[in-house]
Motif scaffolding. Structure first.
Motif, PDB file in Angstrom:
ATOM      1  N   LEU A 334     -44.590  38.093  37.625  1.00 50.16           N
ATOM      2  CA  LEU A 334     -43.405  38.338  38.459  1.00 50.16           C
ATOM      3  C   LEU A 334     -42.411  39.138  37.638  1.00 50.16           C
ATOM      4  O   LEU A 334     -42.114  38.780  36.495  1.00 50.16           O
ATOM      5  CB  LEU A 334     -42.754  37.012  38.830  1.00 50.16           C
ATOM      6  CG  LEU A 334     -43.100  36.337  40.145  1.00 50.16           C
ATOM      7  CD1 LEU A 334     -42.229  35.091  40.280  1.00 50.16           C
ATOM      8  CD2 LEU A 334     -42.900  37.255  41.332  1.00 50.16           C
ATOM      9  N   ILE A 335     -41.918  40.202  38.220  1.00 52.86           N
ATOM     10  CA  ILE A 335     -40.909  40.998  37.521  1.00 52.86           C
ATOM     11  C   ILE A 335     -39.591  40.875  38.285  1.00 52.86           C
ATOM     12  O   ILE A 335     -39.571  40.993  39.512  1.00 52.86           O
ATOM     13  CB  ILE A 335     -41.330  42.473  37.436  1.00 52.86           C
ATOM     14  CG1 ILE A 335     -42.633  42.579  36.648  1.00 52.86           C
ATOM     15  CG2 ILE A 335     -40.228  43.319  36.810  1.00 52.86           C
ATOM     16  CD1 ILE A 335     -43.122  43.986  36.451  1.00 52.86           C
ATOM     17  N   THR A 336     -38.526  40.585  37.547  1.00 52.87           N
ATOM     18  CA  THR A 336     -37.213  40.467  38.174  1.00 52.87           C
ATOM     19  C   THR A 336     -36.289  41.509  37.568  1.00 52.87           C
ATOM     20  O   THR A 336     -36.228  41.657  36.346  1.00 52.87           O
ATOM     21  CB  THR A 336     -36.633  39.064  37.923  1.00 52.87           C
ATOM     22  OG1 THR A 336     -37.585  38.107  38.380  1.00 52.87           O
ATOM     23  CG2 THR A 336     -35.333  38.872  38.666  1.00 52.87           C
ATOM     24  N   MET A 337     -35.599  42.230  38.419  1.00 51.53           N
ATOM     25  CA  MET A 337     -34.621  43.198  37.925  1.00 51.53           C
ATOM     26  C   MET A 337     -33.327  43.021  38.685  1.00 51.53           C
ATOM     27  O   MET A 337     -33.335  42.822  39.897  1.00 51.53           O
ATOM     28  CB  MET A 337     -35.125  44.624  38.120  1.00 51.53           C
ATOM     29  CG  MET A 337     -36.198  44.976  37.130  1.00 51.53           C
ATOM     30  SD  MET A 337     -36.501  46.741  37.091  1.00 51.53           S
ATOM     31  CE  MET A 337     -35.176  47.324  36.064  1.00 51.53           C
ATOM     32  N   SER A 338     -32.235  43.140  37.951  1.00 54.38           N
ATOM     33  CA  SER A 338     -30.957  42.984  38.602  1.00 54.38           C
ATOM     34  C   SER A 338     -30.128  44.257  38.453  1.00 54.38           C
ATOM     35  O   SER A 338     -30.054  44.837  37.368  1.00 54.38           O
ATOM     36  CB  SER A 338     -30.232  41.787  37.968  1.00 54.38           C
ATOM     37  OG  SER A 338     -28.860  41.936  38.175  1.00 54.38           O
ATOM     38  N   GLY A 339     -29.532  44.677  39.575  1.00 58.26           N
ATOM     39  CA  GLY A 339     -28.678  45.863  39.538  1.00 58.26           C
ATOM     40  C   GLY A 339     -27.255  45.519  39.124  1.00 58.26           C
ATOM     41  O   GLY A 339     -26.389  46.386  39.109  1.00 58.26           O
ATOM     42  N   VAL A 394     -37.309  54.831  32.948  1.00 57.99           N
ATOM     43  CA  VAL A 394     -36.446  55.273  34.044  1.00 57.99           C
ATOM     44  C   VAL A 394     -35.048  54.656  33.981  1.00 57.99           C
ATOM     45  O   VAL A 394     -34.064  55.291  34.318  1.00 57.99           O
ATOM     46  CB  VAL A 394     -37.134  54.961  35.396  1.00 57.99           C
ATOM     47  CG1 VAL A 394     -36.165  55.084  36.546  1.00 57.99           C
ATOM     48  CG2 VAL A 394     -38.311  55.888  35.596  1.00 57.99           C
ATOM     49  N   PHE A 395     -34.958  53.398  33.522  1.00 57.42           N
ATOM     50  CA  PHE A 395     -33.656  52.716  33.475  1.00 57.42           C
ATOM     51  C   PHE A 395     -33.090  52.665  32.050  1.00 57.42           C
ATOM     52  O   PHE A 395     -32.235  51.828  31.755  1.00 57.42           O
ATOM     53  CB  PHE A 395     -33.774  51.297  34.046  1.00 57.42           C
ATOM     54  CG  PHE A 395     -33.970  51.255  35.542  1.00 57.42           C
ATOM     55  CD1 PHE A 395     -32.885  51.414  36.400  1.00 57.42           C
ATOM     56  CD2 PHE A 395     -35.226  51.088  36.091  1.00 57.42           C
ATOM     57  CE1 PHE A 395     -33.057  51.379  37.771  1.00 57.42           C
ATOM     58  CE2 PHE A 395     -35.412  51.056  37.463  1.00 57.42           C
ATOM     59  CZ  PHE A 395     -34.335  51.203  38.305  1.00 57.42           C
ATOM     60  N   HIS A 401     -26.563  50.469  28.447  1.00 59.61           N
ATOM     61  CA  HIS A 401     -25.158  50.156  28.709  1.00 59.61           C
ATOM     62  C   HIS A 401     -24.974  48.870  29.507  1.00 59.61           C
ATOM     63  O   HIS A 401     -23.911  48.608  30.024  1.00 59.61           O
ATOM     64  CB  HIS A 401     -24.487  51.328  29.441  1.00 59.61           C
ATOM     65  CG  HIS A 401     -24.475  52.563  28.624  1.00 59.61           C
ATOM     66  ND1 HIS A 401     -23.717  52.694  27.481  1.00 59.61           N
ATOM     67  CD2 HIS A 401     -25.161  53.731  28.742  1.00 59.61           C
ATOM     68  CE1 HIS A 401     -23.925  53.893  26.946  1.00 59.61           C
ATOM     69  NE2 HIS A 401     -24.802  54.535  27.687  1.00 59.61           N
ATOM     70  N   ASP A 402     -26.098  48.159  29.653  1.00 58.52           N
ATOM     71  CA  ASP A 402     -26.004  46.856  30.297  1.00 58.52           C
ATOM     72  C   ASP A 402     -25.608  46.920  31.776  1.00 58.52           C
ATOM     73  O   ASP A 402     -25.061  45.981  32.313  1.00 58.52           O
ATOM     74  CB  ASP A 402     -24.977  45.979  29.545  1.00 58.52           C
ATOM     75  CG  ASP A 402     -25.582  44.615  29.254  1.00 58.52           C
ATOM     76  OD1 ASP A 402     -26.810  44.481  29.450  1.00 58.52           O
ATOM     77  OD2 ASP A 402     -24.839  43.707  28.854  1.00 58.52           O
ATOM     78  N   TYR A 403     -25.857  48.050  32.428  1.00 58.41           N
ATOM     79  CA  TYR A 403     -25.562  48.144  33.859  1.00 58.41           C
ATOM     80  C   TYR A 403     -26.638  47.458  34.688  1.00 58.41           C
ATOM     81  O   TYR A 403     -26.375  46.891  35.733  1.00 58.41           O
ATOM     82  CB  TYR A 403     -25.490  49.612  34.316  1.00 58.41           C
ATOM     83  CG  TYR A 403     -24.312  50.361  33.793  1.00 58.41           C
ATOM     84  CD1 TYR A 403     -23.149  49.700  33.432  1.00 58.41           C
ATOM     85  CD2 TYR A 403     -24.365  51.744  33.685  1.00 58.41           C
ATOM     86  CE1 TYR A 403     -22.063  50.410  32.948  1.00 58.41           C
ATOM     87  CE2 TYR A 403     -23.291  52.458  33.199  1.00 58.41           C
ATOM     88  CZ  TYR A 403     -22.142  51.785  32.831  1.00 58.41           C
ATOM     89  OH  TYR A 403     -21.085  52.495  32.354  1.00 58.41           O
TER      90      TYR A 403
END
Ligand code: ASP
Ligand code: MG
Length: 478
Positions: A334-339, A394-395, A401-403
């Motif tokens: 499972l991959i979790t990404m937060s914007g 890509v990110f 910058h911890d965005y």
């Protein structure tokens, strides 16, 4: 307009069936004899077009030999050459009449010679060309079709081996070619209908086709099922029968749930869903040609021909509670990404999915949750390194910058999927499934259900997978 066989005079009402026999079903002289018996019985009341795979293991051997040849060493593929010749020769010795041996052994020898020529070419070039690979990797089908047709003739039936390059027209995506249906329909009818009319059983090579220019292509690994459904659609067959080595589609993997039973009927959509999530029913693309024409497909066991098997149809009779079968994918992550609050969810999702698209990775499950723009998705473990590298690239700036929250990976996850068209509009199903898991102390890490209500997916720890499948199976009395 070509007359259809089933409507031709003198043969009225004889159904037309395409029967495909997989690698294990033609894996030895004994198995091929079994195929002849099955065909003797069914050709009494139906016109049958046969599609065969290569003898079990042959395709892998051919591909290995090609790779070895391209590495420049002759010894290993010369060994494969012997093996290829021996296996087919052995069957010919045991099952062919003297007259058939006289005509077929030289043809088999020619096919082995073709193998040798191709491998010599690869050795010389130190390279495998995609076209060469397709011609070579589907030679096993050419040999098995030659043999099976000869066996049928030796046992008194009329039969002819047909190379699918004369019937199935494809694009030039070598290794995984797609059929061009209209042209295939014309060529297939032209080639096969006259044979059927004369009472001849065509034995067609599975797995391969040819471009418009006649260059051999293959339909992807395991492609003989696809050959069968393509031919079924091209001939407007009444049914397609896939003869394999299992009794049919089951309510669950019997290795996980010993009480699992065979489903007499499933719908095309249920079959696609089950295949996508690991149950070896039929590759989803295989169902497309027959789905459009509503041609039923049977999964039958050539080792146990009296078992009726599973019928895959447009609208299945769904008696029970909604859930019909449970399948699972064991090695998922499972991959979790937060914007965070920096980028919007659609923007996050667009960029993440573009990575997956570029890496040609498919997702097993996707969820959106929380105000923190959190996207969670499951993929096969094997795809993780590529996906992770691509996402980090890509990110890169945002992560620096911890965005965007660092991508979190949860390994050792299993996706358990309950499938059934009858779940639609039936309340309480996920509640019961949740309850069953809860009572076993199994934690659900994530879950998803689409609005088609065809399936509900749960992510659980790999270690819990077996119990999860068992408890849901029990809860719904499958
Ligand atoms: N012989 C081919 C393979 O092993 C095609 C098939 O068996 O369906 O991939
Ligand atoms: Mg095979």
């Amino acid at each position: 307009m070509m007359a259809k066989v089933k409507e031709s005079p003198g043969k009225s009402k004889r159904p037309l069936i395409v029967m495909k026999f997989g690698g294990t079903s033609v894996g030895s002289a004994e198995r091929m004899q079994g195929v002849a018996e099955i065909l003797r019985e069914h050709t009494r009341h139906a016109d049958v077009v046969v599609v065969v795979s290569a003898m079990g293991g042959a395709t892998n051997m051919l591909i290995r030999a090609a790779t070895q040849a391209s590495e420049g060493t002759e010894e290993p593929w010369k060994g494969s050459r012997q093996e290829l010749a021996r296996r087919h020769r052995e069957v010919a010795d045991q099952l062919l009449s003297a007259a058939e041996q006289a005509s077929v052994l030289p043809r088999l020898a020619e096919q082995v010679k073709h193998f040798e020529d191709l491998c010599s070419g690869f050795t010389l070039l130190r390279e495998i060309t995609p076209r060469g690979m397709d011609t070579l990797s589907s030679l096993g089908e050419v040999m098995s079709a030659t043999l099976v047709a000869a066996i049928l003739r030796s046992s008194g039936l009329k039969s002819e081996a047909v190379d699918a390059i004369e019937c199935i027209v494809t694009d030039d995506n070598f290794g995984n070619a797609g059929p061009l249906f209209e042209e295939t329909g014309v060529k297939t009818q032209e080639r096969l209908l006259p044979l059927l009319k004369r009472g001849v059983i065509p034995v067609v090579t599975g797995f391969r086709g040819a471009t418009r220019e006649g260059v051999c292509t293959t339909l992807g690994r395991g492609g003989s099922d696809f050959s069968a459904t393509i031919l079924g659609a091209a001939l407007d067959a009444d049914e397609v029968w896939i003869w394999t080595d299992v009794d049919g589609v089951m309510t669950a993997d019997p290795r996980l749930v010993p009480e699992a039973r065979i489903l007499p009927e499933v719908s095309y959509r249920e079959a696609i869903e089950l295949s996508y999530f690991g149950a070896k029913v039929l590759h989803p693309k295989t169902i497309q040609p027959v789905m459009q024409k509503k041609i039923p497909v049977w999964i039958k066991n050539s080792f146990n021909p009296s078992c009726p098997g599973t019928k895959i149809v447009h609208a299945a009779k769904n008696g029970q509670s909604g859930i019909k079968a449970i399948t699972s994918v064991k090695d998922a992550v499972l991959i979790t990404m937060s914007g965070r609050n920096a980028i919007s969810f659609p923007q996050l999702a667009a960029r993440v999915f573009n990575c997956l698209y570029l890496e040609e990775v498919s997702t097993l499950m996707v969820t959106q949750s929380s105000a923190d723009n959190v996207l969670c998705f499951a993929i096969h473990q094997a795809d993780l390194p590529r996906v992770k590298a691509e996402l980090e690239k890509v990110f890169e700036l945002e992560m620096l910058h911890d965005y965007v929250g660092v991508l979190e990976v949860m390994p050792k996850v299993a996706i358990v999927v309950t499938v059934g068209e009858n779940m639609k509009g039936t309340p309480g199903i996920s509640g019961r499934a949740f309850g069953a898991l809860g009572r076993k102390g199994i934690n659900i890490i994530a879950m998803a259900q689409g609005s088609s209500e065809l399936s509900i997916s749960f992510a659980v720890r790999s270690a819990d997978m077996k119990d999860a499948v068992k408890s849901v199976h029990e809860e719904f009395h499958l």
